[in-house]
Design an enzyme around this catalytic site. Structure first.
Site, mmCIF file in Angstrom:
data_model
loop_
_atom_site.group_PDB
_atom_site.id
_atom_site.type_symbol
_atom_site.label_atom_id
_atom_site.label_comp_id
_atom_site.label_asym_id
_atom_site.label_seq_id
_atom_site.Cartn_x
_atom_site.Cartn_y
_atom_site.Cartn_z
ATOM 1 N N SER A 151 5.741 1.815 10.611
ATOM 2 C CA SER A 151 5.367 0.841 11.888
ATOM 3 C C SER A 151 5.410 1.654 13.315
ATOM 4 O O SER A 151 4.606 2.506 13.450
ATOM 5 C CB SER A 151 6.443 -0.201 11.976
ATOM 6 N N ASP A 227 1.090 -7.877 5.109
ATOM 7 C CA ASP A 227 1.894 -7.525 6.148
ATOM 8 C C ASP A 227 1.674 -8.413 7.162
ATOM 9 O O ASP A 227 0.204 -8.863 7.735
ATOM 10 C CB ASP A 227 1.790 -6.050 6.612
ATOM 11 N N HIS A 260 5.654 -5.878 5.234
ATOM 12 C CA HIS A 260 6.277 -4.915 6.518
ATOM 13 C C HIS A 260 7.614 -4.482 5.904
ATOM 14 O O HIS A 260 8.181 -3.533 6.760
ATOM 15 C CB HIS A 260 6.219 -5.447 7.667
#
Length: 282
Positions: A151, A227, A260
């Protein structure tokens, strides 16, 4: 030579050692924390180093405790180093107001705007200071370094590798913020740390950098199709198009149904360690 870091805790792990450390950072002008997994192969000499950059709100502990990477690092004889994601406890105005800016959200940039510019220098910390410290105080072969992240940390890994192909032999990312100048997270961080001149933001946007800063080797990215941040914040297809235009080798794997979380990372971490081992091992 820098002062040796303070060992906070240590435990045996997959035949090696896992330690958590603290030291005073000259770049950040405060104490910083990091974790190191030292594989058993150090008994034969220095080993390659793989840096992992974590995402928003994370510390040096998240990757180490959740990803399951130590098993594969031990199998391949690779040292893992996981720094914290920002300076902490500085009492700067606004530092703790939002989860996506300030504490836990250093975004791997060298801030140029007050009051952040004195302490929020995570780019130079990751690229220069921390590797120098690791090289001096751990059995690391600093000529064989790789970098990866998730991320916000995936953004950081891509930027560090593209800007420093002489320092890193391999790079990969999970769900990176791949075009931060177009992302709400990126816009917030860049405007706060770097100011309103968007020309200065390009140095920290992988989709912009790749046009003039080809990494050379293959970049591996895994991205989950479920995600929740895929379309609004991460934008891997923008980076894919930029790589195609620049002739940059990229393996972008869209993994059906994954989100995620660190469950996603743990599922594919072995593939990433193999990717790095191919480049890092003699």
């Amino acid at each position: 030579m820098s002062k040796a870091p303070i060992l906070r805790s240590e435990t045996k792990c997959f035949g090696g050692k896992l330690g958590f450390y603290r030291h005073f950072s000259k770049q950040c002008q405060t104490d910083m924390s990091f974790a190191v997994f030292t594989p058993p192969q150090v008994s034969q000499g220095p080993v390659p180093v793989l840096y992992y950059l974590s995402g928003l709100t994370c510390t040096e502990e998240n990757f180490i405790t959740k990803a399951g990477a130590q098993r594969y690092a031990a199998d391949n004889g690779i040292m893992l180093v996981a720094p914290d994601t920002s300076p902490r406890g500085l009492d700067l105005p606004g530092e703790a107001d939002d989860w996506d800016f300030g504490t836990g959200a250093g975004f791997y940039v060298d801030a140029t705007v007050e009051p952040w510019s004195k302490h929020y220098r995570m780019y130079s910390y990751v690229v220069e200071e921390l590797p120098a410290l690791i090289g001096q105080h751990f059995p690391a072969n600093t000529k064989r370094q790789g970098i990866m992240g998730h991320s916000m940390g995936g953004h950081g890994a891509l930027v560090c590798a593209l800007r420093n192909r002489d320092r890193y032999l391999s790079v990969s990312a999970f769900s990176p913020i791949a075009a931060p100048m177009r992302s709400p997270w990126g816009k917030k961080a860049f405007s706060g740390y770097l100011g309103s001149d968007e020309a200065t933001w390009k140095d920290y946007d992988a989709s912009e950098l790749v046009a003039t800063a080809n990494f050379g080797g293959n970049i591996l990215i895994d991205q989950g199709t479920a995600d929740q941040f895929l379309e609004t914040q991460l934008m891997p297809r923008v980076f894919e198009q930029a790589c195609e235009a620049a002739g940059q080798l990229l393996t972008l794997r869209m993994q059906p149904g994954y989100n995620h979380s660190y469950y996603f990372i743990a599922t594919f971490i072995e593939d990433h360690l193999k990717h790095h081992a191919t480049a890092l091992l003699d």
